[in-house]
Design an enzyme around this catalytic site. Structure first.
Site, short mmCIF file in Angstrom:
data_model
loop_
_atom_site.label_atom_id
_atom_site.label_comp_id
_atom_site.label_asym_id
_atom_site.label_seq_id
_atom_site.Cartn_x
_atom_site.Cartn_y
_atom_site.Cartn_z
CE LYS A 110 -4.35 4.00 4.96
NZ LYS A 110 -5.51 4.56 3.93
CB CYS A 112 -24.81 22.65 -21.98
SG CYS A 112 -24.35 22.52 -23.92
CG ASP A 157 -1.81 1.05 1.06
OD1 ASP A 157 -2.22 1.87 1.05
OD2 ASP A 157 -3.22 -0.01 0.95
#
Length: 1059
Positions: free
Chosen positions: A529, A633, A505
């Site tokens: 970790k 939009c 990790d």
């Protein structure tokens, strides 16, 4: 399960190392241990602001503010601190109740160590509650944790709002239940016996559930409401309304039929995906247009029976539809176990046939004595015997699953959030026993050995323990799921001998991790970790062989996680938070034919998928539909929901403080930047160079005052000028070509804002924007609000007049079809006016990466202010910081209970893999939603079969081709093509490696002649223009082939071995 990948960054900042401000040091844990429920219960008022917001952040997204508040006024008793009790206590403490009292009169035994992760070998003979209390207290310094070793008297029970009994006798359960039921104390009884689990809830005769499912209230836009005895509401057909009959709704912004606006909740009946009926609307005014209908969560009152009443007339919550009749059988079986234990003062011996026969006899007696619906027509003797054989066992995965569920029920009891289990739940995992026909365990194999795995040996025998010790497993991720997996690995004895667990990790520990990543403590914040988790599980079981890495898995680390690495593994377990990494690991496992255990959580939802070579489909075989994106939009001009304004604010952040600085830095440092930019399609070259010109020339600030002027002008542009231009193009009374109002349905008519230094939101925006702008140019910042007000009074904002001829696109289709015309003269002008790269190198530019978790960096301040100002433009209800952070930060809500339960199921599948289960039906994919509650198990989908000639193949198959021939020379392309023609009767029409085309039947003759006699690896390096790394043992070739009838056939890929 997360479908939106979380941005994972390593973050180490000085402020994170202080443990005093939010999470305590070990000293302050011990000062709180003297608290008792009696004195903590004296003041029921709970002030949430005194709690650690960043420690509870992901939990609050699951439970909500009100439920957290209710939880923090609840004192909880947990009786029985064996493996199940400690699991429940861990989850409840992480959840943040007011106090937890641990009760146990027993001492630690060898059997406990197979699942009680806070007991160690040196604790044998000591009281379980007293030993566990110190370690559990470290989990959350805001929850006082005390131990109690006396008898559970009625008087002692009155101090608690919730009582949990584990490892207790039936007589004790009945006594405590009767007292709790009559005194308004909520009771949960939880038990595990080997591969079996039991859960019972009694939350009183009138329990109010405020939110039965935890889902966000649905909302829809209205296109029509009829006047009728039952008025019919039709919603816009952009999306289905999602309501169900019996839901309650309320209305706002309805024009014409205004009687509905702000009405009391109305019950509805759904008529179709876009329609539903409401109350009598015949006397209401005529509907004109518009309106929003929103679901209202209505409280529900639920009645529970006491244990004694419910025992005779049980209501079962089904966990597995394939075992429909199992709960009734186990209801009798567990009562028989209590009778056996009362008679012999022990549980049946592991796999003792005589004890199993006696338990069947006792079960028959229990069943005969039943008068209500609990009586079974016929007992399943095989199930009762299995219950007897494994009852003495104590398994970490079963305790994790039942413990996760039980802790969630505690939270429901405290908060009224989510639907409780009504009232009995039984679970078994008998599929974990060997699926070989001749497999029979003996008493000798399963007898206790006075070792820490006795509780597991009792169920599976000692041979499995030896197999587990030799396993070599790769765990990818050490977050919430990773921590739980490592704890279970340690308890089960995985890699406790010659094997090894490799955990990787690349993240560091943050404060917000602490409420669910239970291997980490406040003093671990900013550490890696993987290393911290590895050290923590070593404490739980010193025998586990574990190595922590800090690498991201992906093509970049294939030199580390190479052929040798994967070939040495027995399996892989994913604990990831994004789909891309999951799919990458899935591809690696398929390639190397390694089993993969995949799981994920999202709040109270969790899933488990098991991928077995040559048996099941892979993780990537089926995919979730892509998330709906917001049309451009809608974001630019027509937002109608807070999600739209928050996404717009995130885009603003990137477009103001990150991308311009990145582009300018590239311009200054990359000699090919200009050449590359001019090759971009459409109007992009002009847009990029305009941005660079603004960054380095027109907008370049020299002081804090310049940054304030920029922020004030930008505010004016976004919240006043642009809105006025939009209204100039499309006035409020504009009609479409069909005569309908332009501003209707999803288009909300905006209004411009007027700036005021007296408006806090306006000032929040200027403060955040000016500070971020200053940071991106390396200028000093300021947080003095009074100074800012004075500076703003002197800012001259240019007058703005809306212009005619400005094109505003109404839809994304219109935007795409519009041909962007490039102003070549402006492009040339910019090229000459931009400062030279050498002159520009004096500029200090710093692109800002969005980081949601630092409260001092102005990132979330800007997002909240920018979004809520735009929401005010369009009359959209604003979002507080908490909700804004959830949406803009793409936070995946997480809670320890779901993680524990999911990982319990993962580890049950691991036990099957290690034993070598061969049958597809032995494995279980699982899905759960603890809020409903709902559980579904299914056998994995078999790998789909394909065929060429009479040969069946699946995604797990491949052609194995040895590139180096017996004479030591490598195969040429000609030999490769001939090999497939002669050996497999396949004519290769196209051959590729990655994105490189190595051969095709339409290849020019000269190129073909040149390649045919070259070795395969030489062609690969020539075409791909990349050298092959020394770690590469084999190449993957994709084939297109014809069979002997010249029909195109689908075939597996080729694994071409070169070393």
């Amino acid at each position: 399960m997360s479908s939106s990948p979380l941005s994972k960054k390593r973050r180490v900042s000085g402020s994170e190392t202080k443990t005093g401000s939010h999470c305590s040091s070990s000293n302050s844990v011990r000062t709180e241990l003297s608290h008792t429920p009696a004195n903590v219960g004296s003041s029921q008022k709970v002030e949430l602001q005194n709690t650690p917001t960043d420690c509870y952040v992901s939990l609050r997204y699951v439970l909500g503010h009100d439920a957290m508040k209710r939880m923090q006024s609840s004192n909880v008793l947990i009786s029985g601190l064996r493996g199940l009790g400690v699991e429940i206590a861990k989850n409840v403490i992480l959840g943040g109740v007011k106090s937890v009292t641990l009760h146990d009169q027993g001492v630690a035994e060898w059997y406990d160590l197979s699942s009680q992760f806070y007991l160690r070998e040196e604790d044998l003979g000591k009281n379980r509650a007293e030993v566990s209390q110190l370690r559990l207290a470290e989990l959350n310094s805001y929850v006082p944790v005390t131990s109690f070793t006396g008898a559970l008297t009625n008087e002692s029970l009155t101090k608690f709002q919730v009582v949990v009994l584990t490892n207790s006798s039936l007589d004790e359960q009945m006594r405590v239940s009767d007292f709790c039921h009559s005194n308004g104390i909520k009771l949960i009884v939880a038990d595990t016996r080997g591969l079996f689990g039991q859960l019972f809830c009694d939350f009183g005769e009138e329990m109010t559930v405020f939110d039965i499912n935890g889902e966000q209230p649905l909302s829809a836009m209205i296109s029509m409401i009829t006047k009728d005895s039952a008025g019919v509401v039709t919603c816009l057909d952009e999306a289905r309304h999602g309501f169900e009959s019996g839901d309650f709704v309320t209305f706002k912004e309805v024009q014409g039929m205004t009687e509905l606006n702000g009405c009391d909740p109305i019950e509805i009946k759904t008529l179709g995906p876009y329609t539903f009926s409401i109350c009598n609307t015949s006397s209401f005014s005529d509907y004109v247009r518009g309106g929003i209908v929103t679901q209202v969560k209505m409280p529900k009152t639920v009645a529970f029976k006491s244990l004694s009443s419910s025992m005779a007339e049980p209501e079962f919550m089904l966990t597995d539809f394939a075992k429909f009749d199992r709960p009734g059988q186990l209801h009798v079986g567990f009562q028989a176990l209590h009778a056996f234990e009362k008679k012999h003062s022990r549980l049946p011996k592991p796999w003792s046939q005589s004890d199993a026969d006696e338990l069947v006899t006792l079960a028959e007696e229990v069943n005969a004595a039943q008068s209500g619906s609990a009586k079974q027509e016929q007992l399943d003797q095989a199930i009762i015997k299995k219950l007897s054989c494994v009852a003495a066992g104590d398994l970490a995965p079963i305790n994790a699953f039942i413990g996760g569920l039980a802790a969630q029920e505690v939270m429901k009891a405290c908060t009224g959030k989510f639907m409780p289990i009504m009232q009995w739940l039984y679970f078994d995992a008998l599929e974990c026993l060997s699926d070989a026909e001749d497999a029979i365990l003996t008493e000798e194999e399963c007898a206790p050995r006075n070792c820490r795995y006795d509780g597991q040996i009792a169920v599976f025998g000692s041979k499995l323990q030896e197999l587990l010790a030799k396993q070599r497993y790769f765990l990818v991720g050490a977050g919430a799921i990773g921590c739980e997996l490592l704890k279970n690995f340690a308890m089960m004895g995985l890699a406790s001998g010659e094997g090894e667990v490799i955990v990787t990790d690349m993240d560091t520990i943050e404060k917000s991790n602490l409420n669910r990543q239970f291997l980490f403590r406040p003093w671990d914040v900013t550490k890696m970790k993987s290393e911290t988790a590895a050290a923590a599980v070593k404490q739980m079981n010193p025998s586990i062989r574990i190595t922590g890495h800090q690498n991201r898995v992906g093509p970049d680390t294939e030199k580390i996680y190479d052929d040798d690495f994967f070939e040495s593994l027995d399996g892989v377990t994913n604990a990831l938070d994004n789909v891309d990494a999951r799919m990458y690991m899935d591809r690696r496992c398929v390639y190397y034919c390694k089993p993969l255990l995949e799981s994920g959580t999202l709040g109270t939802k969790g899933n488990v998928q098991v991928v077995i070579p040559f048996l099941t489909e892979s993780y990537s075989s089926s995919q979730d539909p892509p998330e709906k994106s917001i049309p451009i939009c809608t974001l630019k001009n027509f937002p109608n929901a807070i999600e739209h304004t928050l996404q717009w604010a995130r885009d603003e952040f990137e477009g103001l403080f990150k991308q311009p600085a990145e582009n300018a830095l590239q311009y200054m440092t990359d000699p090919k930047f200009m050449e590359r930019t001019l090759k971009l399609p459409g109007a992009q070259p002009l847009e990029v160079l305009e941005a660079v010109y603004k960054s380095l020339v027109t907008d370049y600030p020299h002081s804090w005052e310049d940054c304030v002027v920029w922020a004030r002008n930008h505010w004016q542009c976004q919240y006043n000028n642009n809105i006025r231009q939009l209204l100039h193009n499309f006035p409020p009374d504009q009609l479409t070509s069909s005569g309908a109002p332009f501003w209707s349905g999803p288009k909300r008519c905006p209004h411009p804002l007027e700036f005021s230094t007296n408006n806090d939101l306006h000032m929040d925006y200027i403060m955040a924007a000016a500070n971020l702008f200053a940071q991106s140019y390396g200028l000093p910042c300021s947080t003095e609000r009074s100074d800012l007000t004075k500076l703003l009074q002197d800012v001259k904002v240019p007058e703005f007049t809306p212009k005619s001829g400005v094109k505003i696109h109404v839809s994304d289709q219109e935007l795409q079809s519009a041909n962007a015309s490039i102003d070549d003269s402006r492009l040339e002008e910019l090229k000459t006016r931009l400062p030279s790269a050498e002159a520009a190198s004096q500029f200090k530019l710093c692109p800002i990466e969005f980081e949601k978790d630092d409260e001092t960096n102005f990132h979330m301040d800007f997002i909240v202010a920018a979004s809520n100002l735009r929401a005010e433009n369009y009359d959209i209800p604003p979002a507080d910081r908490h909700k804004s952070k959830l949406i803009a930060g793409k936070i995946i809500p997480a809670i320890a209970t779901t993680t524990a339960a999911v990982v319990g199921l993962v580890c049950l599948e691991l036990l099957k893999i290690v034993q070598g289960h061969k049958k597809l039906e032995s494995y279980k994919n699982g899905f759960m939603n603890l809020a409903l509650p709902f559980f579904a198990f299914s056998e994995p989908i078999a790998a789909p079969k394909h065929k060429y000639y009479e040969i069946d193949w699946t995604l797990w198959d491949r052609f194995e081709v040895k590139g180096i021939q017996p004479n030591g020379e490598e195969m040429t392309l000609r030999q490769f093509l001939d090999y497939f023609k002669n050996e497999h009767k396949l004519e290769i029409t196209m051959l590729s490696q990655g994105v490189s085309m190595l051969y095709s039947f339409f290849m020019p003759a000269a190129k073909l002649k040149e390649r045919l006699d070259l070795p395969m690896t030489e062609i690969v390096t020539k075409v791909s223009k990349k050298k092959l790394g020394k770690h590469v043992k084999a190449l993957v070739f994709e084939l297109c082939c014809n069979d002997e009838t010249e029909e195109d056939v689908e075939v597996p890929y080729v694994r071409y071995t070169i070393r």
